[in-house]
Write an enzyme that holds these catalytic residues in place. Structure first.
Site, short mmCIF file in Angstrom:
data_model
loop_
_atom_site.label_atom_id
_atom_site.label_comp_id
_atom_site.label_asym_id
_atom_site.label_seq_id
_atom_site.Cartn_x
_atom_site.Cartn_y
_atom_site.Cartn_z
CG ASN A 7 38.16 40.94 52.28
OD1 ASN A 7 38.19 41.89 53.07
ND2 ASN A 7 38.49 41.04 51.01
NE ARG A 90 42.17 42.97 52.06
CZ ARG A 90 41.53 43.94 51.45
NH1 ARG A 90 40.24 43.90 51.31
NH2 ARG A 90 42.21 44.95 50.96
CG HIS A 179 46.17 46.41 46.15
ND1 HIS A 179 46.26 47.55 45.37
CD2 HIS A 179 44.86 46.26 46.43
CE1 HIS A 179 45.05 48.05 45.17
NE2 HIS A 179 44.19 47.30 45.81
CG HIS A 207 46.17 44.86 42.47
ND1 HIS A 207 45.93 43.61 42.98
CD2 HIS A 207 45.02 45.55 42.63
CE1 HIS A 207 44.70 43.55 43.44
NE2 HIS A 207 44.11 44.71 43.24
NE ARG A 240 40.44 54.24 46.68
CZ ARG A 240 40.93 53.03 46.90
NH1 ARG A 240 42.23 52.83 46.97
NH2 ARG A 240 40.13 52.01 47.05
NE ARG A 284 32.95 45.90 33.36
CZ ARG A 284 32.73 45.02 34.32
NH1 ARG A 284 32.51 43.77 34.01
NH2 ARG A 284 32.72 45.36 35.59
N GLY A 330 40.94 43.32 38.26
CA GLY A 330 39.85 43.50 37.28
C GLY A 330 40.30 44.02 35.92
CG ASN A 334 38.75 40.76 33.12
OD1 ASN A 334 38.67 39.64 32.63
ND2 ASN A 334 38.62 41.00 34.40
CD GLU A 383 43.67 40.69 46.89
OE1 GLU A 383 42.68 40.83 46.15
OE2 GLU A 383 44.11 41.60 47.60
P1 ADP Z 1 38.26 46.18 43.21
O1 ADP Z 1 38.49 44.76 43.71
O2 ADP Z 1 39.38 47.12 43.52
O3 ADP Z 1 36.91 46.76 43.55
P2 ADP Z 1 38.34 44.94 40.57
O4 ADP Z 1 39.66 44.27 40.65
O5 ADP Z 1 37.12 44.13 40.62
O6 ADP Z 1 38.25 46.14 41.63
O7 ADP Z 1 38.34 45.78 39.20
C1 ADP Z 1 37.28 46.59 38.79
C2 ADP Z 1 37.59 47.14 37.40
O8 ADP Z 1 37.86 46.03 36.52
C3 ADP Z 1 36.45 47.95 36.79
O9 ADP Z 1 36.91 49.20 36.32
C4 ADP Z 1 35.99 47.11 35.61
O10 ADP Z 1 35.76 47.91 34.50
C5 ADP Z 1 37.17 46.23 35.29
N1 ADP Z 1 36.70 44.95 34.76
C6 ADP Z 1 36.20 43.91 35.47
N2 ADP Z 1 35.80 42.93 34.61
C7 ADP Z 1 36.05 43.36 33.37
C8 ADP Z 1 35.87 42.82 32.07
N3 ADP Z 1 35.35 41.62 31.90
N4 ADP Z 1 36.27 43.59 31.01
C9 ADP Z 1 36.83 44.80 31.19
N5 ADP Z 1 37.01 45.36 32.39
C10 ADP Z 1 36.63 44.66 33.46
#
Ligand code: ADP
Length: 395
Positions: A7, A90, A179, A207, A240, A284, A330, A334, A383
Site C-alpha cells: 500500500n 492497493r 474504502h 467505515h 476533512r 481520543r 479505527g 474502538n 484490507e
Molecule cells: P485512517 O486509517 O483513516 O488514518 P484509522 O482507521 O486508523 O484512520 O482511525 C483513526 C481514528 O480511530 C482516530 O480518530 C482515533 O481516535 C480512533 N482510534 C484508534 N484507536 C482507538 C482506540 N483504541 N480508542 C478510541 N479511538 C481510537
C-alpha cells in the site's frame, strides 16, 4: 502461497506478507519518510519490532529494504524471494475502468495513469510502487485492487451529480466512492455473522477512521456511498469537512483572500472535527477534552455522530429497510462514544444496544440485543487480507 501486499503512499509504504493458506500475516511493516531520510519498521509475526533508520531516496530503494527485511536471517520470515508467489497492490482510483481487481499489465498501468487526474495525491504514488516492484521482481505476478471498484455497481441515480451532463460526458465527473475493499470485506463478514442470504440482504457499513465513509450494500452490492468524486465528500471526518454548501468555498476565498488551492487545503486538512474543535482530529483527544469540560470538543463529536446517523437514515430509505449495520476502522472498532452516540439515533429501527458489549474495543462483537429488529455489529476490517484474497483468486 505467500502474497506480498503493498500500500504505497506519496512518502510512505505499508506492507504485509500474508500466507494465503492460513490467512495470517507473516510480517507487517512500514517505510516512512521516503525521499526525506527514511525509516523502516518491520515486525515479524510473534517477533520483536525492528526499527531501521536507512536512507531511501526512492520507492524502489524502500522496496529493496523491505525485501531485505523479509529475507534477513535474523528477523526475516522467508529464506528467499522465490517464496513470494504474488504481489497485491492497493490502488486508490480506478475510475470507471475497473469494476474489479485485475492482473497488472502494461495496458492496466496506462489505465491507472489515466486515472491520476481523479486522485492526484494517491494514484501516482501507487504507480511508483507497482513499477518499483516490477523492476525488482519481474517474474512475480502482480494484481491491482482498487478502492473504487466495489462501488462501480451504484446505479446512475446514485452516482450522478445534479450538474450539467456535459461534465460527466467530458470528464467523468461523478460519485466514485472509496474504502471499497473494506466495505466489501466487512459486508461479506456481516452477512456470515447475521446468517443473511447474500442475494437478499440489506447492510449498512460504517467505515469510521480518520477518513470515514458509509455504504449501503444491497444483495452484496454497493448501491450508494458517502464519498464522491474524491474522498472529501460525505461524513465530517478527522480533518476533512465532508458535505458543505459549495458556495462556502467562494465565500471563504473572498473574505480570507485565499486561492482555490488554499481553500481546498482548508477543506481537506484543517476542517472536520479538527477544525470544529480547534484541538485535534483524534477522537481520543476529543474525549479527554470533553471530559475536561471543553464545549467545542463535545460539539465536534456531536456533529460527527449526527452526520453519520443521518447518512444511515438516508441509506435505510435508499434500500427500503436494513437488516444489519456494521461498524469498522479505527473509530468503528474502538470508540464506544461514537458508536453509542450513533446508535442512540437508531431507536426508530428497533435497535437496542448491549452497553457491556459496546464497551469493548477492537473485536468482532454484536452490539444489539437478541430481540433488536436490526442487528448491529463491530466487524474489524482487514484490507490487506482482502487484497491478498483477491490476488490469489485472480492468479
Ligand atoms: P485512517 O486509517 O483513516 O488514518 P484509522 O482507521 O486508523 O484512520 O482511525 C483513526 C481514528 O480511530 C482516530 O480518530 C482515533 O481516535 C480512533 N482510534 C484508534 N484507536 C482507538 C482506540 N483504541 N480508542 C478510541 N479511538 C481510537
Amino acid at each position: 502461497m505467500k502474497v506480498l501486499v503493498i500500500n504505497c503512499g506519496s512518502s510512505s509504504l505499508k506492507y504485509q506478507l500474508i500466507d494465503s493458506e492460513t490467512e495470517k500475516a507473516l510480517a507487517i511493516g512500514l517505510c516512512e519518510r521516503i525521499g526525506i531520510d527514511g525509516r523502516l519498521v518491520h515486525t515479524p509475526a510473534g517477533g520483536e519490532k525492528v526499527v531501521k533508520e536507512a536512507a531511501m531516496d526512492t520507492h524502489e530503494a524502500a522496496i529493496k529494504l523491505v525485501l531485505e527485511a523479509l529475507t534477513n536471517k535474523d528477523h526475516g520470515v522467508i529464506s528467499s524471494l522465490e517464496e513470494i508467489g504474488a504481489v497485491g497492490h492497493r490502488v486508490v482510483h480506478g475510475g470507471e475502468k475497473f469494476a474489479s481487481s485485475t492482473m497488472i499489465t502494461d495496458e492496466v498501468l496506462n489505465a491507472i495513469e489515466e486515472c491520476c487526474d481523479l486522485a492526484p495525491l494517491h494514484n501516482p504514488a501507487n504507480l511508483i510502487g507497482i513499477r518499483a516492484c516490477k523492476a525488482l521482481m519481474p517474474n512475480v505476478p502482480m494484481v491491482g485492487v482498487f478502492d473504487t471498484a466495489f462501488h462501480q455497481t451504484m446505479p446512475e441515480k446514485a452516482y450522478l451529480y445534479g450538474l450539467p451532463s456535459e461534465y460527466y460526458d467530458k470528464y467523468r465527473i461523478r460519485k466514485y466512492g472509496f474504502h471499497g475493499t473494506s466495505h466489501s470485506f466487512v459486508a461479506k463478514r456481516t452477512m456470515e455473522l447475521c446468517n443473511l442470504d447474500p442475494n437478499n440482504s440489506k447492510i449498512i457499513v460504517c467505515h469510521l477512521g480518520n477518513g470515514a465513509s458509509i455504504t449501503a450494500v444491497k444483495n452484496g452490492k454497493s448501491i450508494d456511498t458517502s464519498m464522491g468524486l474524491t474522498p472529501l465528500e460525505g461524513l465530517t471526518m478527522g480533518t476533512r469537512s465532508g458535505d458543505i454548501d459549495p458556495a462556502i468555498i467562494e465565500f471563504i476565498m473572498k473574505k480570507e483572500n485565499k486561492s482555490i488551492d488554499e481553500a481546498i487545503e482548508i477543506l481537506n486538512k484543517k476542517s472536520g472535527v479538527y477544525g470544529v474543535s480547534g484541538i485535534s482530529s483524534d477522537f481520543r483527544d476529543l474525549e479527554a477534552a470533553t471530559a475536561d469540560g471543553d464545549e467545542k470538543a463535545r460539539t465536534a463529536t456531536d456533529l460527527f455522530v449526527y452526520r453519520a446517523a443521518k447518512y444511515i437514515g438516508s441509506y435505510v430509505t435508499a434500500m427500503n429497510g436494513v437488516d444489519a449495520i456494521a461498524f469498522t476502522a479505527g473509530l468503528g472498532e474502538n470508540d464506544k462514544n461514537v458508536r453509542g452516540g450513533i446508535m442512540s439515533y437508531l431507536g426508530y429501527l428497533g435497535v437496542e444496544m448491549v452497553v457491556e458489549n459496546n464497551n469493548t474495543r477492537g473485536k468482532e462483537i454484536k452490539l444489539s440485543t437478541d430481540d433488536s429488529k436490526v442487528q448491529v455489529w463491530v466487524v474489524p476490517t482487514n484490507e490487506e487480507l482482502a487484497i491478498a484474497r483477491e490476488t490469489v483468486a485472480l492468479i
